[in-house]
Write a protein that holds these residues in place. Structure first.
Motif, PDB file in Angstrom:
ATOM      1  N   ARG A  17       0.618  12.514   3.105  1.00 45.67           N
ATOM      2  CA  ARG A  17       1.720  11.950   2.183  1.00 45.67           C
ATOM      3  C   ARG A  17       1.143  11.791   0.777  1.00 45.67           C
ATOM      4  O   ARG A  17       1.517  11.967  -0.366  1.00 45.67           O
ATOM      5  CB  ARG A  17       2.217  10.668   2.514  1.00 45.67           C
ATOM      6  CG  ARG A  17       3.324  10.715   3.868  1.00 45.67           C
ATOM      7  CD  ARG A  17       3.546   9.648   4.351  1.00 45.67           C
ATOM      8  NE  ARG A  17       2.351   9.391   5.433  1.00 45.67           N
ATOM      9  CZ  ARG A  17       2.433   8.551   6.475  1.00 45.67           C
ATOM     10  NH1 ARG A  17       3.577   7.492   6.719  1.00 45.67           N
ATOM     11  NH2 ARG A  17       1.418   8.484   7.337  1.00 45.67           N
ATOM     12  N   HIS A  74       0.837  -1.244   0.159  1.00 45.61           N
ATOM     13  CA  HIS A  74       0.163  -0.141  -0.081  1.00 45.61           C
ATOM     14  C   HIS A  74       0.993   1.113  -0.094  1.00 45.61           C
ATOM     15  O   HIS A  74       1.247   2.049   1.084  1.00 45.61           O
ATOM     16  CB  HIS A  74      -0.744   0.090   1.297  1.00 45.61           C
ATOM     17  CG  HIS A  74      -1.813  -0.956   1.221  1.00 45.61           C
ATOM     18  ND1 HIS A  74      -2.788  -1.370   0.197  1.00 45.61           N
ATOM     19  CD2 HIS A  74      -2.174  -2.073   1.848  1.00 45.61           C
ATOM     20  CE1 HIS A  74      -3.561  -2.199   0.336  1.00 45.61           C
ATOM     21  NE2 HIS A  74      -3.405  -2.644   1.509  1.00 45.61           N
ATOM     22  N   THR A  75       1.371   1.746  -1.273  1.00 45.95           N
ATOM     23  CA  THR A  75       2.117   2.774  -1.309  1.00 45.95           C
ATOM     24  C   THR A  75       1.443   4.110  -1.555  1.00 45.95           C
ATOM     25  O   THR A  75       0.352   4.190  -1.923  1.00 45.95           O
ATOM     26  CB  THR A  75       3.253   2.703  -2.512  1.00 45.95           C
ATOM     27  OG1 THR A  75       2.637   2.643  -3.587  1.00 45.95           O
ATOM     28  CG2 THR A  75       3.994   1.376  -2.356  1.00 45.95           C
ATOM     29  N   TYR A  76       2.090   5.167  -1.249  1.00 45.94           N
ATOM     30  CA  TYR A  76       1.395   6.429  -1.304  1.00 45.94           C
ATOM     31  C   TYR A  76       1.203   6.802  -2.706  1.00 45.94           C
ATOM     32  O   TYR A  76       0.474   7.571  -3.056  1.00 45.94           O
ATOM     33  CB  TYR A  76       1.994   7.393  -0.211  1.00 45.94           C
ATOM     34  CG  TYR A  76       1.888   7.070   1.214  1.00 45.94           C
ATOM     35  CD1 TYR A  76       0.682   7.081   1.789  1.00 45.94           C
ATOM     36  CD2 TYR A  76       2.946   6.827   1.721  1.00 45.94           C
ATOM     37  CE1 TYR A  76       0.517   6.441   3.135  1.00 45.94           C
ATOM     38  CE2 TYR A  76       2.827   6.004   3.195  1.00 45.94           C
ATOM     39  CZ  TYR A  76       1.686   6.130   3.613  1.00 45.94           C
ATOM     40  OH  TYR A  76       1.583   5.446   5.024  1.00 45.94           O
ATOM     41  N   GLU A  77       2.233   6.406  -3.371  1.00 50.97           N
ATOM     42  CA  GLU A  77       1.801   6.564  -5.036  1.00 50.97           C
ATOM     43  C   GLU A  77       0.547   5.730  -5.452  1.00 50.97           C
ATOM     44  O   GLU A  77      -0.021   6.312  -6.350  1.00 50.97           O
ATOM     45  CB  GLU A  77       2.864   5.874  -5.793  1.00 50.97           C
ATOM     46  CG  GLU A  77       4.336   6.727  -5.526  1.00 50.97           C
ATOM     47  CD  GLU A  77       5.047   6.511  -4.234  1.00 50.97           C
ATOM     48  OE1 GLU A  77       4.508   5.577  -3.559  1.00 50.97           O
ATOM     49  OE2 GLU A  77       6.179   7.041  -3.993  1.00 50.97           O
ATOM     50  N   ASN A  78       0.250   4.629  -5.101  1.00 49.61           N
ATOM     51  CA  ASN A  78      -1.001   3.979  -5.310  1.00 49.61           C
ATOM     52  C   ASN A  78      -2.061   4.689  -4.652  1.00 49.61           C
ATOM     53  O   ASN A  78      -3.320   5.101  -5.332  1.00 49.61           O
ATOM     54  CB  ASN A  78      -0.902   2.525  -4.744  1.00 49.61           C
ATOM     55  CG  ASN A  78      -0.222   1.471  -5.481  1.00 49.61           C
ATOM     56  OD1 ASN A  78      -0.175   1.745  -6.629  1.00 49.61           O
ATOM     57  ND2 ASN A  78       0.460   0.870  -4.781  1.00 49.61           N
TER      58      ASN A  78
END
Length: 332
Positions: free
Chosen positions: A253, A222-226
């Motif tokens: 973020r 669960h990346t913040y790019e996602n």
């Protein structure tokens, strides 16, 4: 909690023999050592290092089991608040940091905490989540800060994420925003559910609200790019026009990435589209230009109240919600 005397009685040996088994096992025969070790294991005995290291204290010591809290700038104020609060009241505290994904390490950390015979233990986490309580801690006074559990009935001091998002959304309604794009943190997160409920309660409380476009962070990890992917896809499909006037980000973020996506394509904040975040993340929020409107996670207050739980002798074993203040910036 078992004593050295009880171990000696169960093993049928002297206190000196038990002491040697703990401190100088090489001075005992293997048979005697194993006999004492069996008694120690049966009684779940933990050596009392506090007798050596905190001798003279009056039992006013709080141990902190830090689940990444002490090593995460984002939530380290929980530890700071506990330390300041106990000092103000003439108490003491100590921290053992560990990580909850290693059950054996958690149990070892619990044993080290108990070895100092604290009056109580605070379990503090670097982000709101349900945690497992080490078996050794389930029958002693503990309290939780920024986490909850189903293992035992225990007091927990946690953020009021519903209230925080509700207050933020009321501000957006008052400012006249009509077309929100919401991009939340992962759906299974406790905070995500509460924030979504808070948003919807405030948003649909107005006359003739439009249906918001809502997304949860997806993808592994669960990346913040996602977290910013929904906006990225919308901009790719129509790079010159926005179909929303406010972007509600699941945390600061995600908001940081949203700023980059918008400003990089020539959109102005808040003139073309407004942006709001959540968390008031330490060391980052003030870098937003224009300043980000967000919500403060009450890390300091959660730590303070957890410490006061022991200092004031509170007996509640329920969740206590700590208000999340609104931080008004210039992004909306």
């Amino acid at each position: 909690m078992a004593s050295l005397k009880q171990v000696a009685e169960l093993a049928g040996v002297s206190l000196m023999t038990v002491s040697r088994a703990l401190n100088h096992p090489e001075k005992l025969s293997e048979k005697t050592y194993n006999h004492v070790k069996k008694a120690i294991d049966e009684l779940n005995y933990v050596p009392n290092f506090s007798a050596k290291n905190i001798r003279g204290s009056t039992g006013k010591t709080i141990g902190i089991l830090s689940l990444g809290t002490a090593t995460t700038p984002f939530s380290v104020e929980i530890i700071l608040a506990i330390e300041k609060t106990v000092r103000q009241h003439g108490w003491h505290s100590f921290v053992i940091n560990t990580f909850e994904d290693d059950e054996q390490e958690m149990e070892q950390a619990a044993e080290r905490l108990l070895s100092y015979r604290p009056a109580g233990i605070i379990v503090a986490r670097n982000g709101l989540k349900e945690v497992k309580i080490p078996q050794k801690l389930r029958n002693i006074p503990i309290v939780l800060s920024n986490c909850v559990t189903n293992d035992i009935d225990v007091a927990s001091y946690i953020p009021n994420d519903f209230q925080g998002q509700f207050d933020l959304t009321e501000l957006l309604v008052k400012k006249g925003y009509k077309k929100p794009l919401c991009m939340y943190i992962p759906e299974m997160a406790i905070a995500a559910k509460e924030r979504k409920n808070g948003f919807e309660k405030a948003w649909f409380n107005q006359a003739n609200p439009q249906t918001p476009e809502q997304h949860f962070m997806i993808g592994t990890p669960h990346t913040y790019e996602n977290g910013a992917k929904p906006l990225e896809r919308l901009l790719a499909s129509n790079p010159e026009k926005l179909d929303f006037d406010i972007i509600v980000c699941g945390n600061d973020r995600i908001a940081f990435l949203v700023y980059q996506l918008l400003l990089g394509r020539g959109f102005r904040i808040p003139e073309d589209v407004a942006v709001v975040g959540y968390d008031n993340m330490v060391g980052v929020t003030h870098l937003f230009q224009p300043a980000l409107t967000t919500v403060q996670l009450p890390h300091y207050e959660m730590g303070k109240q957890a410490a006061l739980h022991f200092i004031e002798g509170r007996v509640t074993k329920e969740d206590t919600l700590i208000d999340c203040p609104l931080i008004a910036g210039e992004s909306c």
